[in-house]
Motif scaffolding. Sequence first.
Motif, short mmCIF file in Angstrom:
data_model
loop_
_atom_site.label_atom_id
_atom_site.label_comp_id
_atom_site.label_asym_id
_atom_site.label_seq_id
_atom_site.Cartn_x
_atom_site.Cartn_y
_atom_site.Cartn_z
N UNK A 4 73.51 89.51 47.14
CA UNK A 4 74.26 88.80 46.11
C UNK A 4 73.99 89.43 44.75
N UNK A 5 74.96 89.33 43.85
CA UNK A 5 74.74 89.88 42.51
C UNK A 5 73.56 89.20 41.82
N UNK A 6 72.81 89.98 41.08
CA UNK A 6 71.67 89.46 40.35
C UNK A 6 72.05 89.20 38.89
N UNK A 7 71.54 88.10 38.35
CA UNK A 7 71.69 87.83 36.92
C UNK A 7 70.30 87.56 36.34
N UNK A 8 70.09 88.07 35.16
CA UNK A 8 68.81 87.92 34.49
C UNK A 8 68.84 86.66 33.64
N UNK A 9 67.89 85.76 33.85
CA UNK A 9 67.81 84.51 33.10
C UNK A 9 66.60 84.62 32.17
N UNK A 10 66.84 84.68 30.87
CA UNK A 10 65.77 84.95 29.92
C UNK A 10 65.29 83.70 29.18
N UNK A 11 65.86 82.54 29.50
CA UNK A 11 65.46 81.30 28.85
C UNK A 11 65.59 80.15 29.85
N UNK A 12 64.87 79.09 29.60
CA UNK A 12 64.96 77.93 30.48
C UNK A 12 66.35 77.31 30.37
N UNK A 13 66.99 77.09 31.50
CA UNK A 13 68.31 76.46 31.53
C UNK A 13 68.20 75.15 32.30
N UNK A 28 67.12 86.05 38.45
CA UNK A 28 65.87 86.73 38.15
C UNK A 28 65.37 86.18 36.81
N UNK A 29 64.30 85.41 36.86
CA UNK A 29 63.77 84.79 35.64
C UNK A 29 62.69 85.70 35.05
N UNK A 30 63.05 86.37 33.97
CA UNK A 30 62.12 87.33 33.36
C UNK A 30 62.60 87.68 31.97
#
Length: 302
Positions: A4-13, A28-30
């Motif tokens: 599956x496509x990856x998305x970068x999550x840079x803040x708490x949602x 990807x939480x980083x």
Amino acid sequence: MSSRPEILVVAAIPPEIEQRLAADFTLVKARPKVGETLPHSVMVTTSMAGADRALMESLPDLRLIACNGTGLDLIDLQAAGERDILVRNTPDAVTEDTADFGIALIYATLRRVAEADRFVRAGRWSRERMTPSRRVSSCHVGIVGLGKIGKALARRAAGLGLDVSYTARSAKAELPYAYYPNAPALAAAVDVLVLCCPGGPETAGLANRTVLDALGPQGYLINIARGSVVDEPALLAALEESRIAGAGLDVFASEPQIDQRFFALENVVLQPHYASVTHETRRDMADTLHAAISKQFAASSF
């Protein structure tokens, strides 16, 4: 490894939004370390966390910044534009609930709803009586910023029988409300001043001592915009010295560690940046971000 496509999550949602995105994408939480680059083409952030130039530079393949929230003042739009990085936020999702909350804060502040709740819980009712509050239906409401939220709030206020005026970059000839050229002039004419304008350098400290003094000892300030729009030391002084009657605040200069002087004031209603926090808004935000991300991956597959 997931296909599956990856998305970068840079803040708490919010968990509701995370769950919606995680159904179709690998999250990807980083945050990139100094000097590190990451391969992601889609990044998820929030209005409160933003995205600066350095963060974008650490993502050489970045094509979309999906921002949970309305405000874009903490996202470096110039840096994004230089690289043709799309920025998508969720302004429409928050409009109706934020406008509802603005009306709720007007009632809570003028009718002293939170203060009365504390009065009862403290057992004071059996030995004391609260002094009178302020009638809402006879008030003149002034709105600073007549964008989507400002217009939605104006419709509600007018529907309740309140007089409505506003200030904005320019007069809106199609609207029936009285226009004032600036915030001090508007504040001097109304009983309740509601801040609905965007944050950013243009509006920083807009509600300053001049505006508060124009609002006067019988006036109330409501802020559902951004904490940066208010000169907070000036507001605290005005509240402490009763140079305005009260305030209803959903946003602050520093969140969530707000100035503790607010806690001692009975003439202010404090809220935890809560105006748009409803199940319905969270669902709409999730749908908006999911659609923007899906469209980006679909476009990049050709």
